[in-house]
Design a protein around this motif. Structure first.
Motif, mmCIF file in Angstrom:
data_model
loop_
_atom_site.group_PDB
_atom_site.id
_atom_site.type_symbol
_atom_site.label_atom_id
_atom_site.label_comp_id
_atom_site.label_asym_id
_atom_site.label_seq_id
_atom_site.Cartn_x
_atom_site.Cartn_y
_atom_site.Cartn_z
ATOM 1 N N VAL A 121 6.512 -6.976 1.888
ATOM 2 C CA VAL A 121 5.463 -6.425 2.750
ATOM 3 C C VAL A 121 5.758 -4.953 3.049
ATOM 4 N N GLN A 122 7.017 -4.626 3.247
ATOM 5 C CA GLN A 122 7.409 -3.230 3.462
ATOM 6 C C GLN A 122 7.018 -2.368 2.265
ATOM 7 N N LEU A 123 7.244 -2.882 1.072
ATOM 8 C CA LEU A 123 6.860 -2.152 -0.139
ATOM 9 C C LEU A 123 5.344 -1.990 -0.218
ATOM 10 N N MET A 124 4.605 -3.018 0.183
ATOM 11 C CA MET A 124 3.142 -2.910 0.218
ATOM 12 C C MET A 124 2.731 -1.796 1.168
ATOM 13 N N TYR A 125 3.357 -1.763 2.323
ATOM 14 C CA TYR A 125 3.009 -0.783 3.347
ATOM 15 C C TYR A 125 3.277 0.645 2.878
ATOM 16 N N ILE A 126 4.456 0.876 2.311
ATOM 17 C CA ILE A 126 4.796 2.259 1.960
ATOM 18 C C ILE A 126 4.206 2.694 0.620
ATOM 19 N N SER A 127 3.840 1.719 -0.225
ATOM 20 C CA SER A 127 3.301 2.102 -1.534
ATOM 21 C C SER A 127 1.781 2.001 -1.602
#
Length: 132
Positions: free
Chosen positions: A60-66
């Motif tokens: 989810v963190q990767l979704m948020y920052i990417s």
């Protein structure tokens, strides 16, 4: 309204996908526009993602920052969700909340709920080790 950040010496922050590390003194930043931003306390590294719920948080963190639910991240997320729900059906409410936020492209609120999921996972693991 701008976001004002005060970074401690050596503190990391992710702003719009860039990982920044503060120098040896306190720094004050003002972010003038809306961009994905994570403070060090909210950043989870791949090495720290040692449990299924932490891996959900990482994705989810990767979704948020990417910038979204990509074709690479979607199967990772849904595979982890299946794994966690099979192992711990009691996580269903939290995972449903996270998934709803993801479908709505609201990744920061999804991260907040994913933190609760990690705490719940820790409680389950503590209970399993003390009662087993």
């Amino acid at each position: 309204m701008p976001l004002k950040l005060t970074l401690k010496p050596g503190e990391r922050v992710i702003i719009a996908g860039a990982v920044l590390t503060n120098g040896p003194s306190v720094a004050h930043l003002q972010v003038e526009n809306r961009v994905p931003l994570l403070r060090q306390r909210d950043i989870l590294t791949e090495a720290e993602a040692t449990t299924p719920c932490k891996r959900i948080y990482l994705v989810v963190q990767l979704m948020y920052i990417s910038g979204g639910l990509t074709s690479e991240l979607a199967p990772l997320y849904w595979g982890l969700v299946r794994e966690v729900l099979e192992a711990a059906p009691s996580t269903n409410d939290l995972i449903s909340q996270i998934s709803t936020y993801i479908v709505d492209m609201s990744f920061y609120p999804a991260l907040k709920v994913a933190k609760k999921l990690i705490s719940y996972e820790e409680e389950l693991m503590d209970h399993a080790t003390t009662s087993g």
